[in-house]
Design an enzyme around this catalytic site. Structure first.
Site, PDB file in Angstrom:
ATOM      1  N   ALA A 168      11.559  31.191 -12.052  1.00  0.00           N
ATOM      2  CA  ALA A 168      12.684  32.105 -11.821  1.00  0.00           C
ATOM      3  C   ALA A 168      12.818  33.091 -12.971  1.00  0.00           C
ATOM      4  O   ALA A 168      12.192  32.942 -14.018  1.00  0.00           O
ATOM      5  CB  ALA A 168      13.976  31.312 -11.644  1.00  0.00           C
ATOM      6  N   GLN A 169      13.644  34.100 -12.749  1.00  0.00           N
ATOM      7  CA  GLN A 169      13.965  35.067 -13.781  1.00  0.00           C
ATOM      8  C   GLN A 169      15.467  35.329 -13.744  1.00  0.00           C
ATOM      9  O   GLN A 169      16.131  35.059 -12.748  1.00  0.00           O
ATOM     10  CB  GLN A 169      13.192  36.368 -13.587  1.00  0.00           C
ATOM     11  CG  GLN A 169      13.426  37.053 -12.254  1.00  0.00           C
ATOM     12  CD  GLN A 169      12.404  38.156 -12.003  1.00  0.00           C
ATOM     13  OE1 GLN A 169      11.194  37.954 -12.148  1.00  0.00           O
ATOM     14  NE2 GLN A 169      12.891  39.338 -11.627  1.00  0.00           N
ATOM     15  N   VAL A 170      16.009  35.853 -14.856  1.00  0.00           N
ATOM     16  CA  VAL A 170      17.456  36.026 -14.974  1.00  0.00           C
ATOM     17  C   VAL A 170      17.788  37.497 -15.165  1.00  0.00           C
ATOM     18  O   VAL A 170      17.159  38.197 -15.961  1.00  0.00           O
ATOM     19  CB  VAL A 170      17.999  35.202 -16.159  1.00  0.00           C
ATOM     20  CG1 VAL A 170      19.504  35.427 -16.318  1.00  0.00           C
ATOM     21  CG2 VAL A 170      17.703  33.722 -15.953  1.00  0.00           C
ATOM     22  N   ASP A 315      15.508  18.525 -19.119  1.00  0.00           N
ATOM     23  CA  ASP A 315      14.732  19.581 -19.765  1.00  0.00           C
ATOM     24  C   ASP A 315      15.543  20.284 -20.866  1.00  0.00           C
ATOM     25  O   ASP A 315      15.741  21.504 -20.814  1.00  0.00           O
ATOM     26  CB  ASP A 315      14.294  20.602 -18.709  1.00  0.00           C
ATOM     27  CG  ASP A 315      13.117  21.443 -19.162  1.00  0.00           C
ATOM     28  OD1 ASP A 315      12.424  21.039 -20.119  1.00  0.00           O
ATOM     29  OD2 ASP A 315      12.877  22.506 -18.565  1.00  0.00           O
TER      30      ASP A 315
END
Length: 559
Positions: A168-170, A315
């Site tokens: 994913a990316q933000v 994580d």
């Protein structure tokens, strides 16, 4: 044709037949080549390279088998070279394949205390920024999930991603009411690639277990389930809300708010938080915060999840743990925990047993440690206890640990490691699957502490939380049986437990004082985590025959 016109002039000659067969073969080869090209193009442009990526992984697997099963058998002195070549091939495979391969490669990077240095030295770079997808694909995803363009949902939406990871990316954005938010957008190829990637992962794990006779396949179902959970952002939103509830009593810990009305399976909208990574010591000091206080807060929070709440973040690497000034109290730090996609929910029985295990380790209650480990299908209970604390549980033979290890010794140790490792688990069906994620969480905590020079006593903090977790069980039991003898027994156990922790604390502070004195004199000295890691490495040599050090005795230090 020749049957109806049997003229001798029309009869095929041997040369004519050979020519016709040659043309036929060429046509078949051209047809196969053309089909393969079309399949390659279709797979590349419409299916995000599912087949191509799988073929690369299969090739790497075959090379690994050939290297360790064949080449190493005939040339054992080439072990380090084989480690290097296989690690390089798998690193390039993960890097070029991207997606879930990056996620799996990052897991390899965190195993620097178990795998040879050749692996961890390469795979740690997979934590660098991954390439992001263009804004047109983000718009398409929003239209598929919400039926709207981002501009229709948000007052403002930054087209360029500010961060990009494996799946994913933000993007920065602002709600219609002016609230700044972070929008996590899943990369469009993840859902397409996932089925193939996970199927191949299962097949390779099964193959490696059969060929190398190592118990690894028992972890596959749990790993696949966790990866699929990470790709479901609705699940992540639910995890975030639960973690926020579980940790709300910890005054220096914060979990951002999730905006569920703007969240889908592939889009997660949450409160924007400004902060610095917990690994950025200069930035922490510039903000006026003590790295020791920050690390204590972090370890305490995740230990609370492991031993008390039973809902554990899988994580907690530095990119997922930020530090900021506490709102309303700018001189106090606040640890912000992000990315709640990977979680494990412990069963109540496991939470109680695991808390009791830690307590028994500190009290040196060998019988209790043995009983718990055997109930989990773990025969080598003292080594398993060493894995938890990252230091030897039993005193090992000094003649084996102090003797200088030669190159030939290292090769012989690693050649024997497989046979010893196979006996570590005698019944993998009994092993609690919670241990997989908990082990990952604990290892990342250890690495985070080590980055700051082992400034806090991680073992003591976790041990106190284990005692708190075990006390939950004790309180429940005492409600059912209010007996004076049980109360006195628990009181004595707690007193002895605290005395043991005091002794560990004394060792910790002695090491830190020795390190400070050496640094003042211009000498380099090891921190607490380094000492634990060094003794644990020698335990690996003694128990499994695994030598993690390089030839000159140095180990890779992961940042």
């Amino acid at each position: 044709f020749f049957f109806f016109f049997p003229s001798s002039a029309l009869q095929p000659t041997p040369a004519m037949l050979r020519s016709a067969l040659g043309i036929g073969r060429r046509h078949k080869l051209l047809t196969v080549a053309g089909g393969a090209l079309l399949l390659h193009q279709y797979d590349t442009h419409f299916k995000y390279g599912r087949i191509n990526r799988s073929l690369k992984a299969v090739f790497a697997a075959l090379y690994t088998v050939g290297s360790y099963k064949i080449a190493l058998t005939f040339r054992p002195e080439k072990m380090l070279e084989i480690h290097d070549k296989v690690a390089e091939l798998w690193f390039r495979t993960c890097q070029t394949n991207g997606g879930l391969y990056i996620k799996l490669g990052q897991s390899v990077a965190m195993m620097n205390h178990v795998l040879p240095p050749e692996y961890s030295q390469r795979f740690v770079s997979l934590y660098d920024r991954a390439p992001s997808v263009d804004f047109a694909q983000v718009v398409k995803l929003f239209q598929e999930d919400f039926g709207q363009h981002p501009s229709q949902i948000f007052e403002w939406f930054e087209e360029e991603a500010i961060a990009s990871a494996s799946i994913a990316q933000v993007h920065r954005a602002r709600l219609k009411n002016g609230t700044p938010v972070a929008v996590k957008v899943q990369k469009p190829f993840i859902q397409v690639q996932m089925t193939w990637d996970l199927f191949l992962y299962r097949a390779l794990a099964y193959t490696f277990e059969k060929l190398f006779e190592l118990p690894i396949y028992w972890t596959v179902d749990n790993t696949i389930e966790n990866l699929m959970q990470e790709a479901n952002f609705i699940r992540e939103a639910n995890n975030t809300q639960r973690a926020k509830h579980d940790l709300q009593h910890l005054r220096d810990v914060y979990v951002p708010h999730v905006y569920t009305e703007h969240t889908s399976q592939r889009v997660l909208t949450m409160e924007w938080v400004d902060g610095v990574k917990i690994s950025d010591e200069p930035a922490l000091r510039k903000m006026g915060f003590s790295p020791k206080g920050v690390m204590t807060t972090m370890i305490n929070a995740f230990s609370h999840q492991i031993f008390v709440s039973g809902f554990v973040h899988g994580d907690p690497h530095p990119g997922n743990v930020l530090v900021r000034p506490k709102p309303g109290h700018p001189k106090q730090h606040e640890v912000v925990i992000l990315d709640h996609g990977l979680y494990i929910e412990e069963s109540e029985k496991f939470r109680q047993d695991y808390s009791s295990l830690w307590k028994a380790i500190v009290l040196a209650d060998v019988a209790r440690v043995k009983d718990i480990c055997l109930s989990w299908g773990i025969r080598d209970y003292d080594f398993f206890a060493s894995l938890q604390l990252f230091k030897p549980f039993k005193k090992i033979d000094s003649s084996n640990t102090l003797r200088k290890t030669s190159r030939r010794d290292m090769i012989e140790f690693q050649m024997q490691a497989k046979e010893r490792l196979r006996t570590f688990l005698h019944d993998s069906d009994l092993v609690p699957r919670e241990l997989i994620i908990i082990g990952r969480c604990m290892n990342i905590m250890r690495a985070n502490n080590k980055m700051h020079g082992s400034i806090v006593n991680r073992v003591n903090i976790m041990s106190y939380k284990a005692a708190e977790g075990a006390a939950k069980r004790t309180v429940n039991m005492q409600k059912r049986r209010k007996r004076l003898s049980a109360y006195l027994h628990e009181t004595w156990d707690l007193t002895e437990f605290r005395l043991r922790l005091w002794a560990i604390a004394l060792v910790y502070h002695s090491i830190q004082l020795w390190r400070w004195a050496n640094e003042k004199l211009g000498y380099r000295s090891s921190g607490f985590e380094d000492v634990l890691e060094d003794t644990f490495t020698r335990t690996l040599d003694n128990k499994l025959g695994i030598k993690l050090s390089s030839e000159d005795g140095t180990r890779d230090q992961m940042g």
